[in-house]
Write an enzyme that holds these catalytic residues in place. Structure first.
Site, PDB file in Angstrom:
ATOM      1  N   PRO A 267       0.857  -1.195   0.000  1.00  0.00           N
ATOM      2  CA  PRO A 267       0.000   0.000   0.000  1.00  0.00           C
ATOM      3  C   PRO A 267       0.891   1.242   0.000  1.00  0.00           C
ATOM      4  O   PRO A 267       1.613   1.482   0.949  1.00  0.00           O
ATOM      5  CB  PRO A 267      -0.783  -0.127   1.309  1.00  0.00           C
ATOM      6  CG  PRO A 267       0.003  -1.071   2.160  1.00  0.00           C
ATOM      7  CD  PRO A 267       0.927  -1.859   1.300  1.00  0.00           C
TER       8      PRO A 267
ATOM      9  N   ASP B 130       5.958   2.997   1.711  1.00  0.00           N
ATOM     10  CA  ASP B 130       5.091   1.887   2.121  1.00  0.00           C
ATOM     11  C   ASP B 130       4.320   2.354   3.369  1.00  0.00           C
ATOM     12  O   ASP B 130       4.899   2.528   4.434  1.00  0.00           O
ATOM     13  CB  ASP B 130       5.967   0.664   2.443  1.00  0.00           C
ATOM     14  CG  ASP B 130       5.142  -0.572   2.765  1.00  0.00           C
ATOM     15  OD1 ASP B 130       3.987  -0.413   3.210  1.00  0.00           O
ATOM     16  OD2 ASP B 130       5.677  -1.681   2.581  1.00  0.00           O
ATOM     17  N   HIS B 131       3.032   2.544   3.193  1.00  0.00           N
ATOM     18  CA  HIS B 131       2.234   3.139   4.272  1.00  0.00           C
ATOM     19  C   HIS B 131       2.047   2.177   5.447  1.00  0.00           C
ATOM     20  O   HIS B 131       1.576   2.566   6.511  1.00  0.00           O
ATOM     21  CB  HIS B 131       0.870   3.563   3.711  1.00  0.00           C
ATOM     22  CG  HIS B 131       0.234   4.708   4.463  1.00  0.00           C
ATOM     23  ND1 HIS B 131       0.719   5.176   5.663  1.00  0.00           N
ATOM     24  CD2 HIS B 131      -0.836   5.491   4.167  1.00  0.00           C
ATOM     25  CE1 HIS B 131      -0.039   6.176   6.088  1.00  0.00           C
ATOM     26  NE2 HIS B 131      -0.995   6.397   5.185  1.00  0.00           N
ATOM     27  N   ARG B 132       2.435   0.911   5.248  1.00  0.00           N
ATOM     28  CA  ARG B 132       2.326  -0.011   6.384  1.00  0.00           C
ATOM     29  C   ARG B 132       3.315   0.375   7.462  1.00  0.00           C
ATOM     30  O   ARG B 132       3.095   0.156   8.647  1.00  0.00           O
ATOM     31  CB  ARG B 132       2.600  -1.449   5.919  1.00  0.00           C
ATOM     32  CG  ARG B 132       1.509  -2.014   5.046  1.00  0.00           C
ATOM     33  CD  ARG B 132       1.887  -3.380   4.527  1.00  0.00           C
ATOM     34  NE  ARG B 132       3.094  -3.330   3.699  1.00  0.00           N
ATOM     35  CZ  ARG B 132       3.592  -4.390   3.069  1.00  0.00           C
ATOM     36  NH1 ARG B 132       3.015  -5.574   3.188  1.00  0.00           N
ATOM     37  NH2 ARG B 132       4.673  -4.275   2.335  1.00  0.00           N
TER      38      ARG B 132
ATOM     39  N   ILE C 275       5.365   3.534   7.172  1.00  0.00           N
ATOM     40  CA  ILE C 275       5.633   4.964   7.277  1.00  0.00           C
ATOM     41  C   ILE C 275       4.330   5.752   7.227  1.00  0.00           C
ATOM     42  O   ILE C 275       3.510   5.560   6.323  1.00  0.00           O
ATOM     43  CB  ILE C 275       6.579   5.377   6.138  1.00  0.00           C
ATOM     44  CG1 ILE C 275       7.931   4.695   6.371  1.00  0.00           C
ATOM     45  CG2 ILE C 275       6.738   6.891   6.077  1.00  0.00           C
ATOM     46  CD1 ILE C 275       8.848   4.746   5.202  1.00  0.00           C
TER      47      ILE C 275
END
Lengths: 473, 437
Positions: free
Chosen positions: B231, B407-409, B411
């Protein structure tokens, strides 16, 4: 002298239940195949001198026994008369019909069939000595060795007497001896002993180990042993055969009893059935560099490839268990590997069936095997006394059992003793191969009234009660 | 003298590779360093150079085969060492698949009749399938059909996580395993069906089909995987590089004397090196299986290079420990190597962060994709002079658009904004590097 030469992609040496399926599969996959066997048609020991003729005779034994037991149902057939010639004809007709059928299938698939004895010259050439003494050189790219096995001979008992038989000669039914000794309480001895006993011989079985069928679970074998005790003259376990000599009345055999005391007895005929050994000698394997282990088996990988990359081996010659159905699958795997398919011989269960009366069959993990591995398992047993179908057959002497992983309820093994156990075991094999759980067996509706219900009911008992057996809580 | 040439080490943790092309045949002359095979690992497609010079006398591998380090590839008749002239190239070994090393020496009998050397039989059989191990004893619970399906996809069924009762493996589990690509076994069946079949497209006009290059295939796979599994969020910012540009031009000759070229990329690389030290999360990886974050105590940065074969991403090591001049020299050398197809697999691995600079070509901005085990990537577009409100008036300033995809997981948005702002500030006032970098 080389008389002629042919070239083929795949040569299969040996036309038994490993060899001919391998040849057929290879042909079906588009390869040019040559099948070499010493008989007129493919079939091997299984069709000519093993599974098939013995089952024909066991069928006869069953008919005889049932006719006898019919008196309990109020029907008397009287003493049977046995026309040995007619009986042999029946058995030979079965063999001729089946081997002829395989020969036809071979021609339909355009598999080149060569009758003769093959020996490897190098890893591209097989020399076949034919019936007329001429030699045929077959140049191949791949070879599948499927030469099978033969009865083990004990030199000390090899007196050169006609009265001493192995399974091959016993199947020819030379006569119905008054008395017969079966040396070895394995499946071959018990099956043939059953045939001769039904025909009227007084059969004695001698086994060195503490019990019959030592590779099967004791509770299953026990059910068979009880039945055999009524059919056979005597079963001697823990007993050794010290020696034999031919005398005027027959063969005098010296034994040592479990207590260590020697004793003697004279028999009309002896059947030596102490196992089989692989046919790996005399094939030229040493010139090829194909490894053979100290028992005579050819070690193979998961694709059934030997240490020489274009030579494969399947069936009895490639290792235990020496069973036709295992050979057949191996033959398919080898053919697929040669055709370049991703394939592997990875069975979870290879069924073993003893075609005695009652039959004994098992697959996957046995209770004995679990103990040896110290693997915690649950065992569910269903006695056939509670089976309606077994009762209608007058054959309540049976049991169905499941060996189950004690943690995840996966069915690891199935064992059955009873009439038709050999047919019933297939459901167990499927369950083990599919990684089925006990619940899968329990929740699958089984037809009533059949013996197969015993599989479902043994599964039910794992969860408490089965319908037809009440366990006190 | 004939010498067996075996598959050399390809890089760290690489034990297997799939052959995508055999570049030489029997009788070919090879020189030291010449590419003889193209192999695909789970990381990239690379050329395997020959470490021997001579004539190829046997090829023991074929396209599509999976090979391991140390496996026999070729037999090479080394030049200058043989007594006989290597006039006629040796015929391929008699047996099509049987390998020279494990086939027994044929008995003398067969040598006495050389004329009878077996003619190739009709259509040669497809090569026998490889020897694959089968785990002894009990397998994971899976139906025989599922086991075969897994085998066909090159998946060890024991590695597949089963979703059935008590972990029984289903057909779908095998497919999922392949799709997620948890294992290194590169399945070939994940290809999406083409949106429209060629037949349909020809309705609208003539079309042409071209085989994907190896680099294209590897890129297609890694990008597809990145897009479908990570994501991602992209943030944009702009750095005022007016002053920096002046300095760059002023000090350019110094870098050139050292063999480099003082490019914006070299400077950005230096800034990123410092930024990753300051924001270690951007140089981390996620281990979802163990629910852990892996922080790296090294700063290796991948730099995207456009080559005629497609996108390659060589890695510059220990960026934080090198000055701009060293970095520009290294960048120059490795980009050239990439264009000359001389990159080793090792040189394309181990990055913790990547930079993609399209500024040389143009564009106002773009959204790069995070891939592999990295969690962030910096995109650089072309700078342009814009009016900027400064000190009470509009002034012409050189502004460089930057984008940061992460990577929004791992950051969060605020982290991303802080990181990118810091990078912009460092580019605007390089003194920041001395203060905080």
């Amino acid at each position: 002298m080389t008389d002629s030469t042919i070239t083929t992609q795949v040569v299969v040496l040996g036309g038994g239940p490993g060899g001919y399926p391998a040849a057929f599969k290879a042909a079906d996959l588009g390869l040019d195949v040559t099948l070499v066997d010493m008989e007129k048609n493919p079939g091997g020991v299984c069709l000519y001198r093993g599974c098939i003729p013995s089952k024909a005779l066991l069928h006869v034994a069953k008919v005889l026994n049932e006719a006898k037991e019919a008196s309990e149902l109020g029907i008397n057939f009287g003493e049977p008369t046995i026309d040995l010639n007619q009986l042999r004809n029946f058995k030979d007709k079965v063999v001729t019909q089946l081997t002829g059928g395989v020969g036809l299938l071979s021609r339909q698939r355009k598999v080149r069939f060569v009758q003769g004895r093959g020996e490897f010259v190098d890893n591209r050439t097989l020399a076949v000595t034919q019936g007329d003494g001429s030699t045929l050189q077959i140049t191949f790219e791949y070879a599948i060795v499927a030469t099978g096995s033969r009865p083990t001979v004990i030199p000390a008992f090899d007196l050169g007497s006609e009265r001493i038989m192995d399974s091959t000669s016993a199947l020819t039914l030379p006569d119905i001896p008054e008395t017969m000794l079966v040396v070895g309480g394995g499946y071959i001895g018990l099956e043939l002993g059953t045939v001769y006993a039904a025909l009227g011989s007084k059969v004695t079985v001698v086994e060195m180990l503490p019990r019959l069928l030592s590779t099967g679970d004791e509770d299953l074998v026990q059910v068979l042993a009880r039945q055999l005790e009524t059919r056979f003259e005597k079963i001697m376990v823990n007993t050794q055969v010290l020696g034999m000599e031919e005398v005027a009345e027959g063969i005098r055999v010296r034994f040592r009893s479990p207590q260590g005391d020697p004793f003697e007895q004279v028999f009309d005929r002896i059947l030596i059935s102490v196992g089989r050994k692989p046919n790996s000698a005399g094939l030229g394997l040493e010139t090829l560099g194909v490894a053979v282990d100290n028992k005579g088996f050819i070690p193979v990988d998961a694709q059934r490839r030997t240490n020489v990359s274009n030579i494969f081996a399947v069936g009895d010659v490639a290792g235990e268990p020496m069973l036709a159905h295992k050979a057949t699958r191996e033959g398919h795997v080898a053919a697929e590997a040669i055709a370049g398919h991703p394939t592997a011989f990875d069975p979870q269960a290879i069924p073993a069936v003893v075609f005695t009366d009652p039959e004994v069959a098992w697959c996957g993990l046995t209770e004995m095997g679990a103990e040896a591995q110290k693997r915690p398992v649950r065992v569910a047993r269903f006695p056939w006394g509670a089976s309606g179908r077994a009762t209608t057959l007058g054959r309540s002497d049976g049991m169905t059992k499941l060996v189950i992983d004690s943690v995840n309820e996966r069915v690891l093994g199935v064992g059955i003793v009873g009439t038709n156990a050999g047919e019933l075991i297939s459901e167990g094999v499927l369950a083990v191969e599919m990684g089925a759980t006990v619940a899968d067996l329990e929740l699958t509706i089984h037809p009533h009234p059949t013996l197969s219900e015993t599989v479902m009911e043994s599964a039910e008992s794992v969860y408490g009660q089965s319908t037809h057996v009440y366990k006190r809580k | 003298m004939t010498t067996d040439y075996k598959l050399p080490e390809l890089g760290e943790n690489i034990v297997k590779a799939t052959i995508v092309g055999v570049l030489v045949g029997v009788g070919d002359e090879v020189t030291m360093g010449q590419g003889v095979l193209e192999v695909e690992t789970d990381k990239a497609v690379i050329e395997v150079p020959s470490e021997l010079a001579g004539t190829v006398s046997a090829v023991h591998v074929r396209e599509g085969q999976e090979i391991e380090i140390g496996q026999l590839l070729l037999t090479i008749e080394e030049s200058g060492t043989t007594a006989q002239p290597v006039a006629a190239p040796a015929k391929p070994a008699a047996e099509p698949v049987a390998k020279a090393d494990d086939a027994p020496t044929p008995p003398p009998a067969s040598e006495s009749k050389p004329a009878a050397a077996p003619e190739p039989v009709q259509p040669a059989p497809p090569p026998a399938s490889e020897s694959t191990p089968v785990s002894e004893g009990e397998l994971v619970a899976a139906a025989p059909s599922v086991r075969r399906f897994a085998r066909e996809l090159g998946v060890d069924v024991n590695d597949v996580k089963g979703t059935g009762p008590y972990g029984r493996v289903t057909m779908d589990d095998v497919k999922t395993h392949v799709r997620v690509g948890a294992s290194s076994a590169a399945p070939r069946s994940t290809a999406q069906p083409a949106a429209e079949s060629a037949g349909e497209m020809t309705k609208w006009g003539p079309v042409e089909r071209e085989k994907m290059s190896n680099v294209r295939r590897a890129t297609a796979r890694t990008m597809g995987q990145a897009w479908s599994t990570i994501p991602m969020v992209t943030q944009f910012d702009r750095a005022d590089i007016t002053d920096l540009e002046q300095m760059r031009k002023q000090y350019g000759p110094r870098a050139e004397a050292a063999g480099g070229k003082l490019t914006p990329t070299a400077i950005i690389l230096k800034v990123i090196g410092a930024a990753l030290k300051r924001f270690p999360k951007f140089n981390a990886s996620i281990d979802l299986e163990r629910e852990e974050i892996i922080y790296k105590h090294y700063v290796h940065v991948g730099v995207a290079v456009d080559t005629d074969r497609g996108l390659l991403v060589p890695v510059i090591r220990d960026v934080d420990k090198k000055n701009v001049i060293t970095l520009s020299a290294e960048l120059n050398a490795i980009a050239q190597k990439a264009r000359d197809r001389k990159l080793s697999l090792d040189e394309m691995q181990g990055a913790g962060f990547s930079i993609s600079n399209l500024g040389g070509i143009g564009g106002t901005n773009f959204t790069p994709l995070v891939s592999g085990s990295e969690v962030a990537i910096l995109g650089v577009a072309r700078g342009s002079t814009e009016p900027v409100w400064m000190d009470g008036q509009f002034q012409p300033r050189l502004m460089m658009p930057l984008s940061l995809t992460y990577d929004h997981r791992l950051i969060d948005g605020a982290d991303g904004a802080r990181f990118l702002r810091w990078v912009c500030e460092a580019l605007e006032k390089p003194f920041v590097l001395m203060l905080e970098g």
